[in-house]
Design a protein around this motif. Sequence first.
Motif, PDB file in Angstrom:
ATOM      1  N   TYR A  53       0.821  -1.213   0.000  1.00 14.62           N
ATOM      2  CA  TYR A  53       0.000   0.000   0.000  1.00 14.62           C
ATOM      3  C   TYR A  53       0.855   1.263   0.000  1.00 14.62           C
ATOM      4  O   TYR A  53       0.428   2.294  -0.519  1.00 14.62           O
ATOM      5  CB  TYR A  53      -0.982  -0.017   1.173  1.00 14.62           C
ATOM      6  CG  TYR A  53      -2.124  -0.972   0.920  1.00 14.62           C
ATOM      7  CD1 TYR A  53      -3.225  -0.588   0.154  1.00 14.62           C
ATOM      8  CD2 TYR A  53      -2.079  -2.271   1.394  1.00 14.62           C
ATOM      9  CE1 TYR A  53      -4.263  -1.475  -0.109  1.00 14.62           C
ATOM     10  CE2 TYR A  53      -3.104  -3.166   1.142  1.00 14.62           C
ATOM     11  CZ  TYR A  53      -4.194  -2.765   0.386  1.00 14.62           C
ATOM     12  OH  TYR A  53      -5.199  -3.648   0.107  1.00 14.62           O
ATOM     13  N   ASN A  54       2.043   1.204   0.564  1.00 10.49           N
ATOM     14  CA  ASN A  54       2.941   2.359   0.482  1.00 10.49           C
ATOM     15  C   ASN A  54       3.305   2.662  -0.967  1.00 10.49           C
ATOM     16  O   ASN A  54       3.323   3.829  -1.388  1.00 10.49           O
ATOM     17  CB  ASN A  54       4.206   2.106   1.302  1.00 10.49           C
ATOM     18  CG  ASN A  54       3.977   2.238   2.802  1.00 10.49           C
ATOM     19  OD1 ASN A  54       2.983   2.813   3.242  1.00 10.49           O
ATOM     20  ND2 ASN A  54       4.907   1.717   3.586  1.00 10.49           N
ATOM     21  N   VAL A  55       3.564   1.603  -1.750  1.00 12.60           N
ATOM     22  CA  VAL A  55       3.885   1.793  -3.170  1.00 12.60           C
ATOM     23  C   VAL A  55       2.664   2.316  -3.917  1.00 12.60           C
ATOM     24  O   VAL A  55       2.756   3.251  -4.727  1.00 12.60           O
ATOM     25  CB  VAL A  55       4.393   0.485  -3.793  1.00 12.60           C
ATOM     26  CG1 VAL A  55       4.502   0.620  -5.319  1.00 12.60           C
ATOM     27  CG2 VAL A  55       5.739   0.098  -3.208  1.00 12.60           C
ATOM     28  N   ARG A  56       1.523   1.720  -3.631  1.00 10.28           N
ATOM     29  CA  ARG A  56       0.298   2.155  -4.320  1.00 10.28           C
ATOM     30  C   ARG A  56      -0.055   3.595  -3.961  1.00 10.28           C
ATOM     31  O   ARG A  56      -0.527   4.361  -4.794  1.00 10.28           O
ATOM     32  CB  ARG A  56      -0.849   1.211  -3.972  1.00 10.28           C
ATOM     33  CG  ARG A  56      -2.130   1.519  -4.734  1.00 10.28           C
ATOM     34  CD  ARG A  56      -3.079   0.352  -4.720  1.00 10.28           C
ATOM     35  NE  ARG A  56      -4.335   0.708  -5.361  1.00 10.28           N
ATOM     36  CZ  ARG A  56      -4.536   0.721  -6.672  1.00 10.28           C
ATOM     37  NH1 ARG A  56      -3.543   0.418  -7.489  1.00 10.28           N
ATOM     38  NH2 ARG A  56      -5.711   1.052  -7.174  1.00 10.28           N
ATOM     39  N   ARG A  57       0.196   3.969  -2.717  1.00 11.21           N
ATOM     40  CA  ARG A  57      -0.099   5.341  -2.281  1.00 11.21           C
ATOM     41  C   ARG A  57       0.757   6.343  -3.060  1.00 11.21           C
ATOM     42  O   ARG A  57       0.288   7.430  -3.424  1.00 11.21           O
ATOM     43  CB  ARG A  57       0.136   5.469  -0.775  1.00 11.21           C
ATOM     44  CG  ARG A  57      -0.437   6.751  -0.177  1.00 11.21           C
ATOM     45  CD  ARG A  57      -0.272   6.754   1.348  1.00 11.21           C
ATOM     46  NE  ARG A  57      -1.009   5.667   1.962  1.00 11.21           N
ATOM     47  CZ  ARG A  57      -0.438   4.592   2.522  1.00 11.21           C
ATOM     48  NH1 ARG A  57       0.889   4.473   2.546  1.00 11.21           N
ATOM     49  NH2 ARG A  57      -1.176   3.650   3.064  1.00 11.21           N
ATOM     50  N   LYS A  58       1.992   5.994  -3.309  1.00 13.66           N
ATOM     51  CA  LYS A  58       2.857   6.866  -4.109  1.00 13.66           C
ATOM     52  C   LYS A  58       2.262   7.071  -5.504  1.00 13.66           C
ATOM     53  O   LYS A  58       2.301   8.179  -6.048  1.00 13.66           O
ATOM     54  CB  LYS A  58       4.254   6.268  -4.212  1.00 13.66           C
ATOM     55  CG  LYS A  58       5.060   6.324  -2.931  1.00 13.66           C
ATOM     56  CD  LYS A  58       6.437   5.708  -3.116  1.00 13.66           C
ATOM     57  CE  LYS A  58       7.221   5.725  -1.809  1.00 13.66           C
ATOM     58  NZ  LYS A  58       8.553   5.080  -1.942  1.00 13.66           N
ATOM     59  N   SER A  59       1.722   5.996  -6.075  1.00 12.14           N
ATOM     60  CA  SER A  59       1.095   6.103  -7.401  1.00 12.14           C
ATOM     61  C   SER A  59      -0.116   7.021  -7.366  1.00 12.14           C
ATOM     62  O   SER A  59      -0.332   7.823  -8.278  1.00 12.14           O
ATOM     63  CB  SER A  59       0.685   4.710  -7.897  1.00 12.14           C
ATOM     64  OG  SER A  59       1.796   3.867  -8.055  1.00 12.14           O
ATOM     65  N   VAL A  60      -0.905   6.906  -6.311  1.00  9.33           N
ATOM     66  CA  VAL A  60      -2.089   7.753  -6.171  1.00  9.33           C
ATOM     67  C   VAL A  60      -1.684   9.225  -6.061  1.00  9.33           C
ATOM     68  O   VAL A  60      -2.258  10.108  -6.721  1.00  9.33           O
ATOM     69  CB  VAL A  60      -2.916   7.330  -4.941  1.00  9.33           C
ATOM     70  CG1 VAL A  60      -3.962   8.391  -4.591  1.00  9.33           C
ATOM     71  CG2 VAL A  60      -3.592   5.988  -5.192  1.00  9.33           C
ATOM     72  N   LEU A  61      -0.684   9.507  -5.256  1.00 12.91           N
ATOM     73  CA  LEU A  61      -0.257  10.893  -5.062  1.00 12.91           C
ATOM     74  C   LEU A  61       0.345  11.495  -6.327  1.00 12.91           C
ATOM     75  O   LEU A  61       0.277  12.707  -6.544  1.00 12.91           O
ATOM     76  CB  LEU A  61       0.751  10.964  -3.911  1.00 12.91           C
ATOM     77  CG  LEU A  61       0.203  10.616  -2.524  1.00 12.91           C
ATOM     78  CD1 LEU A  61       1.317  10.598  -1.489  1.00 12.91           C
ATOM     79  CD2 LEU A  61      -0.899  11.581  -2.106  1.00 12.91           C
ATOM     80  N   ALA A  62       0.926  10.635  -7.173  1.00 14.27           N
ATOM     81  CA  ALA A  62       1.522  11.118  -8.415  1.00 14.27           C
ATOM     82  C   ALA A  62       0.483  11.312  -9.516  1.00 14.27           C
ATOM     83  O   ALA A  62       0.717  12.058 -10.471  1.00 14.27           O
ATOM     84  CB  ALA A  62       2.597  10.144  -8.896  1.00 14.27           C
ATOM     85  N   ALA A  63      -0.669  10.649  -9.392  1.00 10.66           N
ATOM     86  CA  ALA A  63      -1.719  10.739 -10.416  1.00 10.66           C
ATOM     87  C   ALA A  63      -2.444  12.080 -10.323  1.00 10.66           C
ATOM     88  O   ALA A  63      -2.421  12.747  -9.279  1.00 10.66           O
ATOM     89  CB  ALA A  63      -2.710   9.595 -10.254  1.00 10.66           C
ATOM     90  N   GLN A  64      -3.089  12.454 -11.415  1.00  8.58           N
ATOM     91  CA  GLN A  64      -3.837  13.708 -11.470  1.00  8.58           C
ATOM     92  C   GLN A  64      -5.285  13.445 -11.869  1.00  8.58           C
ATOM     93  O   GLN A  64      -5.559  12.528 -12.648  1.00  8.58           O
ATOM     94  CB  GLN A  64      -3.199  14.674 -12.470  1.00  8.58           C
ATOM     95  CG  GLN A  64      -1.794  15.124 -12.093  1.00  8.58           C
ATOM     96  CD  GLN A  64      -1.750  15.884 -10.791  1.00  8.58           C
ATOM     97  OE1 GLN A  64      -2.626  16.718 -10.522  1.00  8.58           O
ATOM     98  NE2 GLN A  64      -0.732  15.622  -9.972  1.00  8.58           N
ATOM     99  N   PRO A  65      -6.233  14.224 -11.343  1.00  8.20           N
ATOM    100  CA  PRO A  65      -7.627  14.093 -11.780  1.00  8.20           C
ATOM    101  C   PRO A  65      -7.731  14.279 -13.285  1.00  8.20           C
ATOM    102  O   PRO A  65      -7.002  15.075 -13.878  1.00  8.20           O
ATOM    103  CB  PRO A  65      -8.345  15.219 -11.036  1.00  8.20           C
ATOM    104  CG  PRO A  65      -7.454  15.565  -9.895  1.00  8.20           C
ATOM    105  CD  PRO A  65      -6.058  15.309 -10.358  1.00  8.20           C
ATOM    106  N   ASN A  66      -8.627  13.527 -13.908  1.00  2.00           N
ATOM    107  CA  ASN A  66      -8.807  13.640 -15.354  1.00  2.00           C
ATOM    108  C   ASN A  66     -10.098  14.392 -15.687  1.00  2.00           C
ATOM    109  O   ASN A  66     -10.783  14.918 -14.792  1.00  2.00           O
ATOM    110  CB  ASN A  66      -8.768  12.251 -16.004  1.00  2.00           C
ATOM    111  CG  ASN A  66      -9.851  11.322 -15.491  1.00  2.00           C
ATOM    112  OD1 ASN A  66     -11.013  11.697 -15.409  1.00  2.00           O
ATOM    113  ND2 ASN A  66      -9.471  10.090 -15.145  1.00  2.00           N
ATOM    114  N   ALA A  67     -10.422  14.439 -16.968  1.00  2.00           N
ATOM    115  CA  ALA A  67     -11.571  15.224 -17.428  1.00  2.00           C
ATOM    116  C   ALA A  67     -12.883  14.766 -16.807  1.00  2.00           C
ATOM    117  O   ALA A  67     -13.792  15.575 -16.588  1.00  2.00           O
ATOM    118  CB  ALA A  67     -11.661  15.159 -18.951  1.00  2.00           C
TER     119      ALA A  67
END
Length: 227
Positions: A53-67
């Motif tokens: 979940y630490n790795v997945r959390r990093k992915s979430v924080l790096a992602a951006q909201p889309n259209a």
Amino acid sequence: MEHIVVFTGAGISAESGLKTFRGDDGLWEGYRVEDVATPEAWQRNPAQVQAFYNVRRKSVLAAQPNAAHLALAALQRTKPVTIITQNIDDLHERAGSTGVVHLHGLITKSQSNINPTLTYPITGSEIAMGERCELGSPLRPHVVWFGEPVPAMGEAIRICRQASVFLIVGTSLQVYPAAGLVEEVPAQTKIYVIDPHASQLPIARAANYIDQQATVGVPNVVEELMA
């Protein structure tokens, strides 16, 4: 009174680069779901679960909201809208939506291992092994795992029963009890289903099926609803 309810799943976040919960190979980012998303996995190997979940959390924080996220936030600024999501990311909130009901928790928070109502914001992207809640219990991800109750389910059912318009976005309707929410929507409610495979989903209701990705279908439906 008009009340638009939006029910979102992994498909909307996939378009921001986040992998869907269960891929075609039955794995979640290379792991068996049973090894990272059950209470038994946590008991058996908490370090592996925490690291996952630490790795997945990093992915979430790096992602951006889309259209799609942004369109729903814009709709909420003009009409009464409640978003119920199966997703554990915070992309709806970062797009500007408020009052989002997270059925399966929120990965940007931690929770007590013995009292799931004790939740805490996470500074950075990691929960360290050994971090504890105020009761002295280890902290774990604020995520509802398979085999655990869904605390927000009662609130979600109440909201769905008030819907005058119901949007289903990016979900296969295969994960229960969340998938059963469509059955709680009043018979007269107008339903939109937005997904590349919308017309193939198991919905025993009259609906407007939009076989498009969320980033295309959601802005189009929002434009219609705002007209």
